[in-house]
Design a protein around this motif. Structure first.
Motif, PDB file in Angstrom:
ATOM      1  N   VAL A  73     -17.249  10.696 -48.926  1.00  0.00           N
ATOM      2  CA  VAL A  73     -17.600  11.324 -47.651  1.00  0.00           C
ATOM      3  C   VAL A  73     -16.322  11.469 -46.822  1.00  0.00           C
ATOM      4  CG1 VAL A  73     -19.012  11.194 -45.568  1.00  0.00           C
ATOM      5  CG2 VAL A  73     -19.866  10.232 -47.725  1.00  0.00           C
ATOM      6  N   ALA A  74     -16.118  12.652 -46.244  1.00  0.00           N
ATOM      7  CA  ALA A  74     -14.901  12.877 -45.457  1.00  0.00           C
ATOM      8  C   ALA A  74     -15.203  13.739 -44.238  1.00  0.00           C
ATOM      9  CB  ALA A  74     -13.825  13.542 -46.315  1.00  0.00           C
ATOM     10  N   ALA A  75     -14.306  13.642 -43.265  1.00  0.00           N
ATOM     11  CA  ALA A  75     -14.403  14.471 -42.057  1.00  0.00           C
ATOM     12  C   ALA A  75     -13.040  15.103 -41.804  1.00  0.00           C
ATOM     13  CB  ALA A  75     -14.810  13.613 -40.854  1.00  0.00           C
ATOM     14  N   TYR A  94     -19.649  14.966 -49.609  1.00  0.00           N
ATOM     15  CA  TYR A  94     -20.181  15.331 -48.291  1.00  0.00           C
ATOM     16  C   TYR A  94     -18.983  15.555 -47.368  1.00  0.00           C
ATOM     17  CZ  TYR A  94     -24.412  13.210 -50.210  1.00  0.00           C
ATOM     18  OH  TYR A  94     -25.490  12.887 -51.019  1.00  0.00           O
ATOM     19  N   LEU A  95     -19.006  16.656 -46.634  1.00  0.00           N
ATOM     20  CA  LEU A  95     -17.865  16.978 -45.776  1.00  0.00           C
ATOM     21  C   LEU A  95     -18.343  17.368 -44.377  1.00  0.00           C
ATOM     22  CD1 LEU A  95     -14.769  17.395 -45.601  1.00  0.00           C
ATOM     23  CD2 LEU A  95     -15.177  19.800 -46.185  1.00  0.00           C
ATOM     24  N   PHE A  96     -17.811  16.672 -43.380  1.00  0.00           N
ATOM     25  CA  PHE A  96     -18.092  17.003 -41.982  1.00  0.00           C
ATOM     26  C   PHE A  96     -16.895  17.759 -41.421  1.00  0.00           C
ATOM     27  CE2 PHE A  96     -20.603  13.191 -42.857  1.00  0.00           C
ATOM     28  CZ  PHE A  96     -21.863  13.595 -42.413  1.00  0.00           C
ATOM     29  N   VAL A  97     -17.181  18.914 -40.819  1.00  0.00           N
ATOM     30  CA  VAL A  97     -16.125  19.780 -40.297  1.00  0.00           C
ATOM     31  C   VAL A  97     -16.318  19.965 -38.799  1.00  0.00           C
ATOM     32  CG1 VAL A  97     -15.041  22.058 -40.415  1.00  0.00           C
ATOM     33  CG2 VAL A  97     -16.001  21.019 -42.497  1.00  0.00           C
ATOM     34  N   GLN A  98     -15.245  19.710 -38.057  1.00  0.00           N
ATOM     35  CA  GLN A  98     -15.254  19.960 -36.617  1.00  0.00           C
ATOM     36  C   GLN A  98     -14.393  21.190 -36.335  1.00  0.00           C
ATOM     37  OE1 GLN A  98     -17.979  18.079 -35.785  1.00  0.00           O
ATOM     38  NE2 GLN A  98     -16.961  17.705 -33.818  1.00  0.00           N
ATOM     39  N   PHE A  99     -14.990  22.159 -35.641  1.00  0.00           N
ATOM     40  CA  PHE A  99     -14.299  23.419 -35.377  1.00  0.00           C
ATOM     41  C   PHE A  99     -14.598  23.886 -33.963  1.00  0.00           C
ATOM     42  CE2 PHE A  99     -14.314  28.029 -35.010  1.00  0.00           C
ATOM     43  CZ  PHE A  99     -13.099  28.393 -35.563  1.00  0.00           C
TER      44      PHE A  99
END
Length: 331
Positions: free
Chosen positions: A208-210, A264-269
Motif C-alpha cells: 500500500v502506498a500514497a 493499493y495506491l492513494f493519490v493526492q492531486f
C-alpha cells in the motif's frame, strides 16, 4: 515696672504660640506634600503580569500569553488551521489560498479576515486585527518571526508530522479546549486499533502506498511523513523500499513506481499545485508502464479520498484519511 514686664511677657507668649502654629502648619503641609508625591509617583502595574498572563509549554519552549486568549491569527501554519477545524476554534485572521479561504477550513473561517497567503503574511493586516496570539510556522525565516513577535506573542507551530499531538494540545491549551482534544485523541487511537485488527490480515503480503502529484510530478515521502504515518506507523502495514529510503519529499519516476508495484495506491492531486499539468492523473493512467502496476490493473487507485490540501500529519488529516482507508480497503 510691673506693667511693662507683663506686656513683655505677653508678647513673648504670643510669639511662642505663633511659632508653634507655624511649625504645625509646615508639618501638615510637608505631610500633605509627601502624600501627594507618593500618589503621583508612577509605580509598575503588576496586575497584568500577575493576573493577565500565563506561561505555557510547547515542545520544550516557554511562551508568555494572555490569561484569556480570544483573538488568534494563523499565518503560515496549515497544521494549526486543521487543528482549528477539529477543535472548532475560530481565528480572527487566517491563511488564504489563491485569495480565498479553502473550503477545507470553511467551518471555522466564518469570522476571519485574510492575513495573506501561506508564505506571505500581511503584517499590517495582522497588526490591525490586534491578536492575542499569532500562530506561525516553523518554516518561517527568522526575520518573519521577529516581525510577528513585535505585534503579539508568537508561537511557531511545528510542520513535523510527528509533533501532531503536541500541536493539537497547544491549540487546546490556548483556547481552553483540553477536554475536547483529549476526547479527539482517545477516539482516534481507538479507531486505529479497530482498523488495524481488520486490515492486518486482509492486507498481509500486499503493498500500500500514497503519492502526491505536484507540477505534474509524482512524489513520495518518508514513512513518518504525509499520510505514511497512518499507513505504516499506526496501522503497521509493510513499508515499500522507495518510501523507506526517502529522506524528504522525493520525486518518483514511473519506472520506480512500477518497481514498487503497489497493490493499493492513494493519490493526492490539487489543481492549485498542478496549474501547468491539470490532466496529470489521467496522463499517468494512460502510461503503458503504469498500466502494468497491480493497483491500476485491479482498479485499486484512489484519488483524493480526502481534501487534497490536507497536510497529512495533523489530527484532522489522520482522522479523515483513516476513514477513507477503511471505506476503500475493507470492501
Amino acid at each position: 515696672m510691673k506693667k511693662k514686664f507683663f506686656f513683655i511677657s505677653l508678647i513673648a507668649l504670643f510669639t511662642l504660640i505663633l511659632a508653634a502654629c507655624g511649625e504645625k502648619k509646615e508639618a501638615e503641609e510637608n505631610s500633605s506634600a509627601d502624600t501627594t508625591s507618593e500618589e503621583a509617583a508612577p509605580t509598575k502595574d503588576t496586575s497584568k503580569e500577575d493576573n493577565g498572563t500565563r506561561t505555557i509549554q510547547y515542545l520544550g519552549e516557554s511562551y508568555e500569553v494572555p490569561e484569556k486568549v480570544e483573538r488568534i491569527v494563523v499565518t503560515g501554519a496549515m497544521e494549526a488551521m486543521e487543528d482549528m477545524v477539529v477543535l472548532d476554534v475560530h481565528p480572527v485572521g487566517a491563511i488564504a489560498v489563491g485569495g480565498e479561504f479553502p473550503e477545507l477550513y470553511a467551518s471555522v473561517t466564518d469570522e476571519a479576515e485574510s492575513i495573506g497567503e501561506k508564505i506571505k503574511p500581511n503584517f499590517e493586516k495582522i497588526l490591525e486585527l490586534k491578536p492575542d496570539v499569532i500562530l506561525g510556522s516553523t518554516k518561517f525565516p527568522e526575520e518573519v518571526k521577529s516581525k510577528l513577535e513585535k505585534i503579539a506573542p508568537t508561537i511557531l507551530v511545528s510542520h513535523i508530522s510527528t509533533n501532531w499531538e503536541a500541536n493539537l494540545n497547544l491549540l487546546a491549551e490556548l483556547s481552553g479546549k483540553q477536554a475536547e482534544a483529549e476526547k479527539v485523541l482517545t477516539t482516534y487511537k481507538s479507531d486505529i486499533e479497530a482498523a488495524k485488527s481488520t486490515l492486518t490480515e486482509k492486507l498481509q503480503g500486499e503493498t500500500v502506498a500514497a503519492i502526491r502529484i505536484r507540477g505534474g510530478q509524482a512524489y513520495v515521502y518518508p514513512k513518518e511523513v504525509f499520510f505514511n504515518a497512518v499507513l505504516y506507523e499506526e496501522l503497521g502495514l509493510e513499508v515499500p523500499d522507495a518510501i523507506a529510503k526517502a529522506k524528504a519529499q522525493e520525486a518518483i519516476s514511473v519506472e520506480q513506481l512500477a518497481e514498487m508495484n503497489p497493490d493499493y495506491l492513494f493519490v493526492q492531486f490539487s489543481a492549485d499545485e498542478n496549474a501547468d499539468a491539470p490532466n496529470a492523473v489521467e496522463d499517468l493512467k494512460k502510461n503503458p508502464i503504469i498500466q502494468n502496476i497491480n493497483a491500476f490493473k485491479n482498479d485499486q487507485v484512489f484519488v483524493n479520498i480526502v481534501d487534497p490540501l490536507m497536510e497529512g500529519g495533523p489530527a484532522y488529516s489522520r482522522i479523515e484519511f483513516l476513514k477513507g482507508v477503511q471505506q476503500n480497503l475493507t470492501k
